[in-house]
Design a protein around this motif. Structure first.
Motif, PDB file in Angstrom:
ATOM      1  N   UNK A  99     -10.531  12.669  -7.916  1.00  0.00           N
ATOM      2  CA  UNK A  99     -10.581  10.970  -8.251  1.00  0.00           C
ATOM      3  C   UNK A  99      -9.881  10.420  -6.794  1.00  0.00           C
ATOM      4  N   UNK A 100     -10.660   9.331  -6.642  1.00  0.00           N
ATOM      5  CA  UNK A 100     -10.267   8.525  -5.673  1.00  0.00           C
ATOM      6  C   UNK A 100      -9.951   7.053  -6.184  1.00  0.00           C
ATOM      7  N   UNK A 101      -8.719   6.543  -5.813  1.00  0.00           N
ATOM      8  CA  UNK A 101      -8.385   5.241  -6.377  1.00  0.00           C
ATOM      9  C   UNK A 101      -8.649   4.084  -5.197  1.00  0.00           C
ATOM     10  N   UNK A 102      -8.728   3.051  -5.800  1.00  0.00           N
ATOM     11  CA  UNK A 102      -8.838   1.749  -4.757  1.00  0.00           C
ATOM     12  C   UNK A 102      -7.769   0.901  -5.336  1.00  0.00           C
ATOM     13  N   UNK A 103      -7.009   0.039  -4.550  1.00  0.00           N
ATOM     14  CA  UNK A 103      -6.063  -0.794  -4.995  1.00  0.00           C
ATOM     15  C   UNK A 103      -6.058  -2.061  -4.174  1.00  0.00           C
ATOM     16  N   UNK A 104      -5.854  -3.109  -4.601  1.00  0.00           N
ATOM     17  CA  UNK A 104      -5.818  -4.207  -3.716  1.00  0.00           C
ATOM     18  C   UNK A 104      -4.508  -5.225  -4.155  1.00  0.00           C
ATOM     19  N   UNK A 105      -4.253  -5.707  -3.111  1.00  0.00           N
ATOM     20  CA  UNK A 105      -3.233  -6.976  -3.445  1.00  0.00           C
ATOM     21  C   UNK A 105      -3.398  -8.328  -2.564  1.00  0.00           C
ATOM     22  N   UNK A 106      -3.065  -9.282  -2.670  1.00  0.00           N
ATOM     23  CA  UNK A 106      -2.937 -10.449  -1.938  1.00  0.00           C
ATOM     24  C   UNK A 106      -1.508 -10.929  -1.319  1.00  0.00           C
ATOM     25  N   UNK A 107      -1.656 -10.652  -0.097  1.00  0.00           N
ATOM     26  CA  UNK A 107      -0.077 -10.710   0.376  1.00  0.00           C
ATOM     27  C   UNK A 107      -0.297 -11.888   1.459  1.00  0.00           C
ATOM     28  N   UNK A 108       0.463 -13.004   1.472  1.00  0.00           N
ATOM     29  CA  UNK A 108       0.456 -14.218   2.187  1.00  0.00           C
ATOM     30  C   UNK A 108      -1.021 -14.614   2.655  1.00  0.00           C
ATOM     31  N   UNK A 109      -1.739 -14.542   1.566  1.00  0.00           N
ATOM     32  CA  UNK A 109      -3.142 -15.060   1.431  1.00  0.00           C
ATOM     33  C   UNK A 109      -4.249 -13.954   2.019  1.00  0.00           C
ATOM     34  N   UNK A 110      -3.620 -13.057   2.931  1.00  0.00           N
ATOM     35  CA  UNK A 110      -4.575 -11.962   3.071  1.00  0.00           C
ATOM     36  C   UNK A 110      -4.851 -10.837   2.073  1.00  0.00           C
ATOM     37  N   UNK A 111      -5.983 -10.268   2.091  1.00  0.00           N
ATOM     38  CA  UNK A 111      -6.595  -9.169   1.091  1.00  0.00           C
ATOM     39  C   UNK A 111      -5.865  -8.280   1.640  1.00  0.00           C
ATOM     40  N   UNK A 112      -5.481  -7.265   0.932  1.00  0.00           N
ATOM     41  CA  UNK A 112      -4.996  -5.770   1.511  1.00  0.00           C
ATOM     42  C   UNK A 112      -5.857  -4.680   0.608  1.00  0.00           C
ATOM     43  N   UNK A 113      -6.677  -4.050   1.040  1.00  0.00           N
ATOM     44  CA  UNK A 113      -7.331  -3.070  -0.071  1.00  0.00           C
ATOM     45  C   UNK A 113      -7.047  -1.754   0.195  1.00  0.00           C
ATOM     46  N   UNK A 133      -7.900 -11.121   6.761  1.00  0.00           N
ATOM     47  CA  UNK A 133      -6.933 -12.575   6.927  1.00  0.00           C
ATOM     48  C   UNK A 133      -7.857 -13.659   6.665  1.00  0.00           C
ATOM     49  N   UNK A 134      -7.318 -14.536   6.106  1.00  0.00           N
ATOM     50  CA  UNK A 134      -8.228 -15.755   5.808  1.00  0.00           C
ATOM     51  C   UNK A 134      -8.201 -16.896   6.986  1.00  0.00           C
ATOM     52  N   UNK A 135      -9.305 -17.695   7.081  1.00  0.00           N
ATOM     53  CA  UNK A 135      -9.203 -18.616   8.054  1.00  0.00           C
ATOM     54  C   UNK A 135      -7.921 -19.607   7.742  1.00  0.00           C
ATOM     55  N   UNK A 136      -7.615 -20.039   8.697  1.00  0.00           N
ATOM     56  CA  UNK A 136      -6.248 -21.066   8.788  1.00  0.00           C
ATOM     57  C   UNK A 136      -6.510 -22.065   7.621  1.00  0.00           C
ATOM     58  N   UNK A 137      -7.844 -22.660   7.659  1.00  0.00           N
ATOM     59  CA  UNK A 137      -8.125 -23.676   6.902  1.00  0.00           C
ATOM     60  C   UNK A 137      -8.551 -23.340   5.463  1.00  0.00           C
ATOM     61  N   UNK A 138      -8.346 -22.096   5.292  1.00  0.00           N
ATOM     62  CA  UNK A 138      -8.604 -21.690   3.707  1.00  0.00           C
ATOM     63  C   UNK A 138      -7.568 -21.830   2.957  1.00  0.00           C
ATOM     64  N   UNK A 139      -8.085 -22.446   1.483  1.00  0.00           N
ATOM     65  CA  UNK A 139      -6.819 -22.773   0.436  1.00  0.00           C
ATOM     66  C   UNK A 139      -6.460 -21.410   0.151  1.00  0.00           C
TER      67      UNK A 139
END
Length: 191
Positions: free
Chosen positions: A44-58, A156-162
């Motif tokens: 079994x392999x898991x994948x988890x993600x979270x949004x931290x300060x606008x950045x996607x961490x998977x 990491x998002x672009x500085x101009x991204x909502x």
């Protein structure tokens, strides 16, 4: 992609963050050919993600395995749907038997039209990330990583991204199979 009788060496994870700030899923492997799974010969392999300060961490977790047929290495691709373009993407790899993580390593950008690797065409010319503006999708390709390692990708998002998800954005006008149009900050599309 593999069939029930093959253990795939290339996997694409599809993420749909929407308004969620975190999520997870898992991949199950066995030999696909016998009843050995009944005695625990599985992985079994898991994948988890979270949004931290606008950045996607998977994070693709190290496989939990009693299955001798699990490939030692896999090609991973993350397809993150309904997100704004990234400014940069990097990866950190940490094997279960190593206290130190390798990375972070910056993943190079590749224009979407030149981004050729898919699970059906597994020729991998190197790690890369791309953005498909027609589908509002971020792709991250990792050519070969050990299945006994935690692999963490940060976009990491672009500085101009909502700061909100593109799917929750008031500028978004539908997302039924494909995005037909996107109205950006008061600029209406031509008729």
């Amino acid at each position: 992609m593999g069939s029930a009788q093959e253990v795939p060496t290339s996997i694409q994870w599809a993420l749909f963050p929407g308004n969620s700030s975190a999520g997870s899923g898992w991949l199950y492997d066995d030999d696909g050919d016998s009843s050995a799974y009944e005695t625990g010969e599985t992985a079994t392999t898991t994948l988890s993600y979270s949004i931290v300060s606008g950045s996607l961490v998977a994070t693709i977790g190290a496989a939990v395995s009693n299955f001798a047929g699990l490939p030692a290495q896999r090609r991973w691709e993350l397809k993150v749907n309904g997100v704004w373009p990234a400014a940069s993407v990097f990866v950190v790899v940490q094997t279960a038997d190593s206290a130190a993580a390798a990375g972070p390593t910056t993943i190079p950008f590749q224009p979407y039209g030149q981004y050729s690797w898919t699970a059906k065409n597994p020729v991998c010319a190197g790690d890369a990330w791309s953005y498909d503006a027609n589908q509002l999708a971020l792709y991250v390709r990792l050519c070969s990583r050990p299945t006994n390692a935690n692999v963490t990708v940060t976009a990491t998002p672009l500085a101009s991204s909502p700061t909100r998800s593109i799917l929750a954005s008031p500028q978004m006008n539908g997302f039924p199979q494909r995005v037909r149009r996107l109205v950006l900050d008061g600029v209406a599309p031509p008729d």
